[in-house]
Design a protein around this motif. Structure first.
Motif, PDB file in Angstrom:
ATOM      1  N   GLU A   1       1.436  -4.647  -5.659  1.00 56.03           N
ATOM      2  CA  GLU A   1       0.214  -4.389  -4.966  1.00 56.03           C
ATOM      3  C   GLU A   1      -1.103  -3.887  -6.242  1.00 56.03           C
ATOM      4  N   TYR A   2      -0.241  -3.078  -7.095  1.00 55.73           N
ATOM      5  CA  TYR A   2      -1.057  -2.917  -8.448  1.00 55.73           C
ATOM      6  C   TYR A   2      -1.949  -4.155  -9.056  1.00 55.73           C
ATOM      7  N   ALA A   3      -0.855  -5.029  -9.293  1.00 54.43           N
ATOM      8  CA  ALA A   3      -1.221  -6.382 -10.036  1.00 54.43           C
ATOM      9  C   ALA A   3      -2.403  -7.109  -9.179  1.00 54.43           C
TER      10      ALA A   3
ATOM     11  N   ARG B   1      -6.313  -7.912 -10.341  1.00 54.44           N
ATOM     12  CA  ARG B   1      -6.731  -8.883 -10.339  1.00 54.44           C
ATOM     13  C   ARG B   1      -7.909  -9.246  -9.551  1.00 54.44           C
ATOM     14  N   ALA B   2      -8.100  -8.481  -8.517  1.00 52.46           N
ATOM     15  CA  ALA B   2      -9.007  -8.636  -7.274  1.00 52.46           C
ATOM     16  C   ALA B   2     -10.181  -7.616  -7.627  1.00 52.46           C
ATOM     17  N   ARG B   3     -10.114  -6.838  -8.816  1.00 55.23           N
ATOM     18  CA  ARG B   3     -11.120  -5.782  -8.918  1.00 55.23           C
ATOM     19  C   ARG B   3     -11.307  -4.692  -7.933  1.00 55.23           C
TER      20      ARG B   3
ATOM     21  N   ALA C   1     -11.160   2.076  -8.173  1.00 56.97           N
ATOM     22  CA  ALA C   1     -12.096   2.508  -6.971  1.00 56.97           C
ATOM     23  C   ALA C   1     -12.972   3.333  -7.638  1.00 56.97           C
ATOM     24  N   PRO C   2     -14.064   3.634  -7.175  1.00 58.94           N
ATOM     25  CA  PRO C   2     -15.017   4.532  -7.384  1.00 58.94           C
ATOM     26  C   PRO C   2     -14.183   6.095  -7.676  1.00 58.94           C
ATOM     27  N   GLU C   3     -13.374   6.475  -6.866  1.00 58.64           N
ATOM     28  CA  GLU C   3     -12.778   7.722  -6.923  1.00 58.64           C
ATOM     29  C   GLU C   3     -11.766   7.846  -7.906  1.00 58.64           C
TER      30      GLU C   3
END
Ligand code: KIV
Length: 283
Positions: A260-262, A266-268, A272-274
């Motif tokens: 999930e991390y990878a 890859r999908a940027r 996230a902002p937080e």
């Protein structure tokens, strides 16, 4: 405003660690002794809430360092991991394994190295493998302030003489030898005896005759206690032995989390902002 000093609430006394004599006194008790291996601070701290004993096992050679046996493990590695676990734990009895080559030569060699383990780790006991042949050494250590957990049956440090990691006592001809081994180490002063991969009826018989608590791993529910390698019971061993019950599937959890991390990177989607830092606010 009152200036009166409010006394601090009485703090509860620090928990007392379980001792080797307390474990020995639980021979035949209704309440089985609960033990696990631990090699790291974080998992040792978690286990400390639930178990009576934590063994810094030389199984770390296979589980952490990827060796094919426990033979390459060094005293320095055991001391490093022993110190980490002993300083994380406040309740359980911490036992550190003596690695292959650090105790078999003579009682004096065993004492010298066991004393280093206790001094340099803060653990309160050591474990060593072997039955009747180690009785003199166990007697020597226990009379000099070193509590010893013994280990008979399948003794992984003897893998080359045993010819493999085989269940012991499946042939009745072996029974008296293994039972005599357990009795010899208990009479020499061991505070408990690990029975590893021993046929169930033999483990039951040894538990009935051995004066010290038996701690089973692949042995019998009749043993006075049980131990497992923590990584095995958490589902981190791709080929666990038959005697392991997996209480979690950490391999699946870790695999899904990393996938999930990878995908997020890859999908940027990550970070996230937080997860990022703003500039300081201007006054
Ligand atoms: O090294 C170890 O972890 C052990 C246990 C399996 C008893 O000896």
């Amino acid at each position: 405003m009152s200036t009166q000093h409010t006394p601090a609430p009485p703090s509860s006394p620090p928990p007392r660690r379980i001792t080797a004599p307390q474990i020995r006194a639980r021979k035949g008790s209704e309440q089985p002794i609960v033990a696990l291996t631990a090699y790291h601070a974080h998992t040792a701290r978690l286990a400390d809430n639930h178990v009576d004993m934590l063994l810094v096992g030389d199984s770390l050679g296979m589980v952490l360092y990827g060796h094919g046996s426990t033979l390459p493990v060094t005293l320095e590695q055991m001391i490093t991991h022993g110190r980490v676990v002993a300083s994380a734990v406040t309740r359980a009895l911490v036992v550190v394994d003596m690695p292959f080559g650090s105790y078999e030569e003579s009682p004096q060699q065993a004492f010298r190295n066991a004393a280093r383990v206790l001094k340099e780790t803060g653990a309160a006991a050591v474990k060593l493998e072997g039955g009747a042949r180690m009785a003199e050494t166990i007697h020597f250590l226990t009379r000099r302030g070193v509590p010893v957990m013994a280990h008979v049956g399948l003794t992984p440090q003897s893998v080359n003489t045993l010819g493999g990691f085989f269940v012991q006592g499946r042939d009745e001809a072996q029974w008296d030898i293994i039972e005599d081994d357990a009795r010899a180490v208990a009479e020499a002063g061991a505070f408990c005896v690990v029975l590893e991969a021993v046929a169930e009826p033999l483990a039951r018989r040894i538990t009935a005759s051995c004066p010290a608590p038996t701690i089973g791993i692949g042995a019998s529910a009749a043993c006075d206690g049980q131990i497992l390698v923590m990584e095995d019971m958490l589902g981190l061993n791709p080929n666990p032995p038959k005697f392991v019950k997996e209480y979690a599937d950490l391999t699946g959890v870790i695999d899904r989390a990393i996938a999930e991390y990878a995908a997020d990177v890859r999908a940027r989607r990550f970070p996230a902002p937080e997860h990022v830092y703003d500039m300081k606010k201007r006054q």
